[in-house]
Design an enzyme around this catalytic site. Structure first.
Site, short mmCIF file in Angstrom:
data_model
loop_
_atom_site.label_atom_id
_atom_site.label_comp_id
_atom_site.label_asym_id
_atom_site.label_seq_id
_atom_site.Cartn_x
_atom_site.Cartn_y
_atom_site.Cartn_z
N SER A 14 -2.26 4.29 3.24
CA SER A 14 -3.53 4.52 2.43
C SER A 14 -4.57 3.60 2.75
O SER A 14 -5.49 3.49 2.01
CB SER A 14 -2.71 4.57 1.03
OG SER A 14 -2.49 2.96 0.68
N SER A 52 0.96 -1.12 0.04
CA SER A 52 0.03 0.00 0.07
C SER A 52 0.72 1.29 0.02
O SER A 52 2.21 1.09 0.21
CB SER A 52 -0.79 0.05 1.31
OG SER A 52 -0.25 0.51 2.42
N ASP A 53 0.45 2.39 -0.24
CA ASP A 53 1.19 3.78 0.11
C ASP A 53 1.04 4.05 1.50
O ASP A 53 0.28 3.32 2.33
CB ASP A 53 0.84 4.82 -1.00
CG ASP A 53 1.95 5.72 -1.13
OD1 ASP A 53 2.96 5.63 -0.29
OD2 ASP A 53 1.86 6.51 -2.02
N TRP A 54 1.76 4.88 1.98
CA TRP A 54 1.80 5.04 3.30
C TRP A 54 0.56 5.45 4.11
O TRP A 54 -0.06 6.38 3.64
CB TRP A 54 2.87 6.34 3.53
CG TRP A 54 3.17 6.65 4.83
CD1 TRP A 54 2.20 7.18 5.82
CD2 TRP A 54 4.35 6.59 5.61
NE1 TRP A 54 2.96 7.47 7.09
CE2 TRP A 54 4.27 7.24 7.08
CE3 TRP A 54 5.51 6.31 5.19
CZ2 TRP A 54 5.00 7.16 7.82
CZ3 TRP A 54 6.84 6.34 6.30
CH2 TRP A 54 6.48 6.66 7.70
#
Ligand code: BGC
Length: 738
Positions: A278, A274-276
Site C-alpha cells: 500500500s 502497511s497493507d500489502w
C-alpha cells in the site's frame, strides 16, 4: 551482536534494551527493521541465485529485513530465523506474521459467523486457540482482528469482521485481541495481534474492493473508530493501515490517522504495518508522484513497516541522507518494531516458537476441533422455522440432501485458509450421516462452481449446466424432508470478492424453486460470507438456517442444530436486505426530516417506490427452538450521568435455550443528531423452560455520550428511550431524561 543483547541484565526494561540496540544500528539496519517480505523462495530448497529473490536473500543476510509474512511451519521459520540471528551483523530476530484470521490449521467459523454468537468468551477462546496453534507452527504475529465496521453486504470482506455495529464490534475486537495476546506476550502460546485496516476500509464506496472512502466526521468518530479504540484498550501491539483512501488521503499516507489519532491521542507505542504494497500504491492513488515520494509520505505519516512494496528499503536511506526525511522518524519506527520483538521475547530466545514436538502435538489436535465445533454451533442463526419443522426427528425419516455445498469439504473452511488442508472440513453429508436413525440420500442438484479453487483467482460459477437437476428432483419427490445446502462458496467472499447481486449464486435459486414445486418440506441451510437477499426463500421455504462458513467442524455443527442437540442461539451481526438496492442498510441509521408516510399514496417522504424501507432480517435477529418473553422493563436507579435499567426475560417455550438480551438507546435530540437507536448493552443468558431471569444494564456516560464533529466526546442532557428485546426492532421501552 544478538548474544550481547540477550545477556543484558534481565532487569533492564524493554525500552532500555531497545535504546541500547538502536545506538549500535546503522541507518540501513534500522530501515531494514521496517522492511517486510512475503515468503520469496522455498526455504527448504537451495538459496536463490538470481532475480529479485536473490536480491531479497542478500538483504536478509545483511540485516535489511525485519519481518517475513507467509512463512509458516517450524522447519521453515527456524531456517529463516537462523539466517537472521546467525548471519546478520547484529543478529536481530525476525518477527513472523501470518493471516491467522479464523484459525490456523484447525479452522474456526469466519469472523462474521463468530460475531453472530454474541458470545464474547467463546470468541476470545477461539482467538486464544488460534494463537496456540499458530504459535506452535512458528508464527508470532497475526494480521487479525479485522475490526472494520461495514454496512455493505456487497463488500466481500464483511466475512472477516464483526458486522455493522460499533458497540458489538468493539466488544468483539477487545475479546479477539485478548484471545490472541493473552496477558503476557512473551508466553510462547500467545502471538501479537494486529488491528486492521486503519481506517475506513469497510466504507469502501459502492462495496467495491479497494475503492475510495468518503465519510463524514460522525461516521468516522462514532462508527469506524470505536472498535479500533477497543483494541487499544485491550493492549493490541500492532496496527495495519488500509489500501483505501479516507477523504482523499490514502490511509497509508495519513498523518491524521496514524500520528494524530493513533499515536498521539491514543498513545499507541506499538507499530503500524502497511497493507500489502500500500505504500507504493499511493502512486496509483494519484497521491504521490513516485515511489520515493510515497516512501517519504508514508514514513512521515507514521507507517512503520512496509509490507512487500520495497519502497522503504529502496528509498528511505537516500531520503534521510539528502535531508528530506528526518532520521528521528526512522528511529521511532525501528524502536516501535524492536519493542514488540523484545516483548515477544524473541531476543531472549529467537527460536521459542520453533519447537517441533510442540508443533506435532498441537496442530489439529482434538481439543482444537472440539472448541471449533462448539464455536460453530454458537455461530448458527435460525432465520425461520414455520410449523416447527425443526428440529428434525432422529428416527425413521427419509431425508434428501441436495446442493453442491452439502458435500463440499473445502468451501466450509471459508476464505483465509492458507495453512489449512483442503478438503478437510466435515461436510453436511458426513454430519447428517453420523446420526444413523434416518436414511440420508445425497444429490448434488447443481454444481456451484467449475474449475480450480485458487485464493488469488476468480471462482467460476456454473450458470448453464442443469444436468444434475433431474436426479435431485427425483430424490426430493420420494423424501419426507429435503435439506438443501445452498449459498456462496467459501471463495466467493473475502478480499477482492465484491458482488452486486447478492442472491443465491449460479443456478441455485432455480434449483430451490424446482425442488419446492415437488416437495415443500424444505430446510434451507445457508453457507455464505455476507448477508444475502433471500426474499423468495423467506416467503416460501418453511425453515431457514444461517450456517455461514463454519470451519473444520461445519457439518457436525449443522447436524447438531438440525437434530436439536444444540438449540440455536445466534443473532445476526449484519442486517439482511430485501433488495441490494437498499444497501447500505443498517439498523442505526439517522432519521430524516420526513421519516413517515404523511397520507396514503403520498410520495414526499423517505422511501422507495418499489421496495420497503425495512430489511428482511434485522440486525440482532435470530430464533430459537424455544421462545422468550420480555416484561417489566424498569429504571432501577439514576444519577446525573448514569442509569440502571432492568428487564425480566422468561423462557416461554418447552426447551432450554439461550437468548441474547439486547438493549438499544435512542437519544431523541442531540447536536449533531444521533441515530434512531444504538445498541448499548447485551447479555447472553440461558433459561430453562418457564424460567425467568432479571437482566440489568448500567448505562454510563460512555454509553450515553457520543463524539461530536471535532472528535470530542460529549454527554448532552435531553430525552432518551431504552428499548429491550431479542433484536434491533425491540419495542418494549422506557423513557428517561438526563
Ligand atoms: C490484506 C490484509 C492481509 C495482508 C497480508 C492484504 O491483501 O488486505 O488484510 O493481512 O494482505 O496477507
Amino acid at each position: 551482536m544478538f548474544n550481547s543483547c540477550s545477556s543484558k541484565s534481565k532487569l533492564s526494561t524493554v525500552n532500555e534494551r531497545v535504546d541500547t540496540l538502536l545506538t549500535q544500528m546503522t541507518l540501513e539496519e534500522k530501515i531494514g527493521q521496517m522492511n517486510q517480505y512475503s515468503s520469496f523462495w522455498d526455504v527448504t530448497g537451495p538459496a536463490p541465485k538470481e532475480g529479485s529473490a536473490a536480491v531479497q536473500f542478500e538483504q536478509l543476510k545483511n540485516g535489511l529485513v525485519g519481518s517475513m509474512l507467509n512463512v509458516h511451519g517450524v522447519e521453515n521459520v527456524y531456517k529463516l530465523q537462523k539466517i537472521a540471528v546467525e548471519e546478520t551483523r547484529l543478529g536481530i530476530p525476525l518477527i513472523f506474521g501470518f493471516d491467522v484470521i479464523h484459525g490456523y490449521k484447525t479452522i474456526t467459523p469466519i469472523p462474521l459467523a463468530e460475531a453472530a454468537s454474541w458470545d464474547l468468551e467463546a470468541i476470545e477462546l477461539s482467538a486464544k486457540n488460534a494463537a496456540l496453534e499458530a504459535s506452535a507452527a512458528g508464527i508470532n504475529w497475526t494480521f487479525a482482528p479485522m475490526v472494520d465496521v461495514s454496512r455493505d453486504a456487497r463488500w466481500g470482506r464483511v466475512m472477516e469482521g464483526g458486522g455493522e455495529d460499533p458497540y458489538l464490534g468493539s466488544k468483539i475486537a477487545f475479546a479477539r485481541v485478548k484471545g490472541f495476546q493473552g496477558d503476557d506476550l512473551s508466553n510462547p502460546s500467545t502471538i501479537a495481534a494486529c488491528a486492521k485496516h486503519f481506517a475506513g476500509y469497510g466504507f469502501t464506496e459502492s462495496g467495491k474492493e479497494y475503492n475510495s472512502v468518503d465519510v463524514g466526521t460522525q461516521t468516522l468518530y462514532n462508527v469506524i473508530m470505536p472498535p479500533f479504540k477497543a483494541t487499544i484498550d485491550a493492549g493490541v501491539r500492532t496496527f495495519m493501515n488500509s489500501f483505501s483512501q479516507l477523504n482523499g488521503v490514502p490511509a497509508t499516507g495519513s498523518k491524521f490517522l496514524q500520528r494524530d489519532i493513533l499515536k498521539r491521542d491514543w498513545n499507541f507505542d506499538g507499530f503500524v504495518v502497511s497493507d500489502w504494497g500500500s505504500i507504493e500504491e499511493m502512486v496509483e492513488h494519484g497521491y504521490a508522484k513516485d515511489e520515493k515520494e510515497a516512501a517519504q509520505l508514508a514514513v512521515e505519516a507514521g507507517s512503520d513497516m512496509d509490507m512487500q512494496s520495497l519502497s522503504y528499503v529502496e528509498n528511505l536511506a537516500d531520503l534521510v541522507k539528502s535531508g528530506i526525511v528526518d532520521e528521528k522518524l526512522i528511529d521511532d519506527a525501528a524502536r516501535r518494531i524492536l519493542r514488540v520483538k523484545f516483548e515477544l521475547g524473541l531476543f531472549d530466545d529467537p527460536y521459542k516458537y520453533c519447537d517441533l514436538s510442540r508443533e506435532s502435538k498441537i496442530l489439529g489436535n482434538q481439543n482444537l476441533h472440539n472448541a471449533s465445533l462448539d464455536m460453530a454451533k454458537k455461530s448458527i442463526v435460525l432465520l425461520k422455522n414455520q410449523n416447527q419443522l425443526l428440529p428434525l426427528k432422529k428416527q425413521g425419516l427419509n431425508i434428501a440432501l441436495i446442493g453442491d455445498l452439502a458435500n463440499d469439504k473445502t468451501s466450509p473452511l471459508g476464505n483465509w485458509i492458507l495453512a489449512a488442508e483442503k478438503n478437510s472440513a466435515v461436510s453436511v453429508l458426513e454430519g447428517l450421516k453420523s446420526y444413523s436413525g434416518n436414511n440420508v440420500e445425497f444429490s448434488v442438484g447443481t454444481k456451484l462452481n467449475t474449475g480450480a479453487l485458487e485464493f488469488a483467482k476468480e471462482l467460476k460459477i456454473n450458470t448453464t449446466d442443469k444436468s444434475d437437476f433431474a436426479a435431485a428432483l427425483k430424490l426430493a419427490r420420494t423424501s419426507d424432508v429435503v435439506v438443501m445446502v445452498l449459498g456462496e462458496h467459501g471463495l466467493q467472499s473475502g478480499e477482492g470478492r465484491s458482488r452486486t447481486n447478492i442472491g443465491l449464486p449460479g443456478l441455485q435459486q432455480e434449483l430451490l424453486e424446482a425442488v419446492y414445486n415437488i416437495n415443500k418440506n424444505i430446510v434451507l441451510v445457508l453457507n455464505n460470507g455476507r448477508p444475502l437477499v433471500l426474499n423468495w426463500a423467506n416467503k416460501h421455504i418453511p425453515a431457514i438456517v444461517e450456517a455461514w462458513q463454519l470451519g473444520s467442524q461445519s457439518g457436525n455443527a449443522i447436524a447438531q442444530v438440525l437434530y436439536g442437540d444444540y438449540n440455536p442461539s445466534g443473532k445476526l451481526p449484519m442486517t439482511f436486505p430485501r433488495s441490494v438496492g437498499q444497501v447500505p442498510i443498517y439498523y442505526n441509521y439517522k432519521s430524516t426530516g420526513r421519516p413517515t408516510l404523511p397520507s396514503p399514496g403520498e410520495v414526499f417522504w423517505t422511501h422507495y417506490q418499489d421496495e420497503e424501507n425495512t430489511p428482511l432480517y434485522p440486525f440482532g435477529y435470530g430464533l430459537s427452538y424455544t421462545t422468550f418473553g420480555y416484561k417489566n422493563l424498569k429504571i432501577q436507579s439514576q444519577t446525573d450521568t448514569s442509569i440502571k435499567v432492568s428487564v425480566e426475560v422468561t423462557n416461554t417455550g418447552n426447551l432450554e435455550g439461550k437468548e441474547v438480551v439486547q438493549l438499544y438507546v435512542k437519544d431523541h435530540f442531540a447536536r449533531p443528531a444521533q441515530a434512531v437507536r444504538n445498541l448499548k448493552g447485551f447479555e447472553l443468558i440461558n433459561l430453562k423452560p418457564g424460567e425467568t431471569k432479571t437482566v440489568q444494564f448500567l448505562l454510563t456516560e460512555k454509553e450515553l455520550g457520543f463524539y461530536n464533529n471535532n472528535g470530542d466526546f460529549t454527554l448532552q442532557s435531553g430525552e432518551f428511550s431504552a428499548f429491550v428485546g431479542g433484536d434491533s426492532t425491540a419495542d418494549l421501552s422506557t423513557n428517561f431524561s438526563l
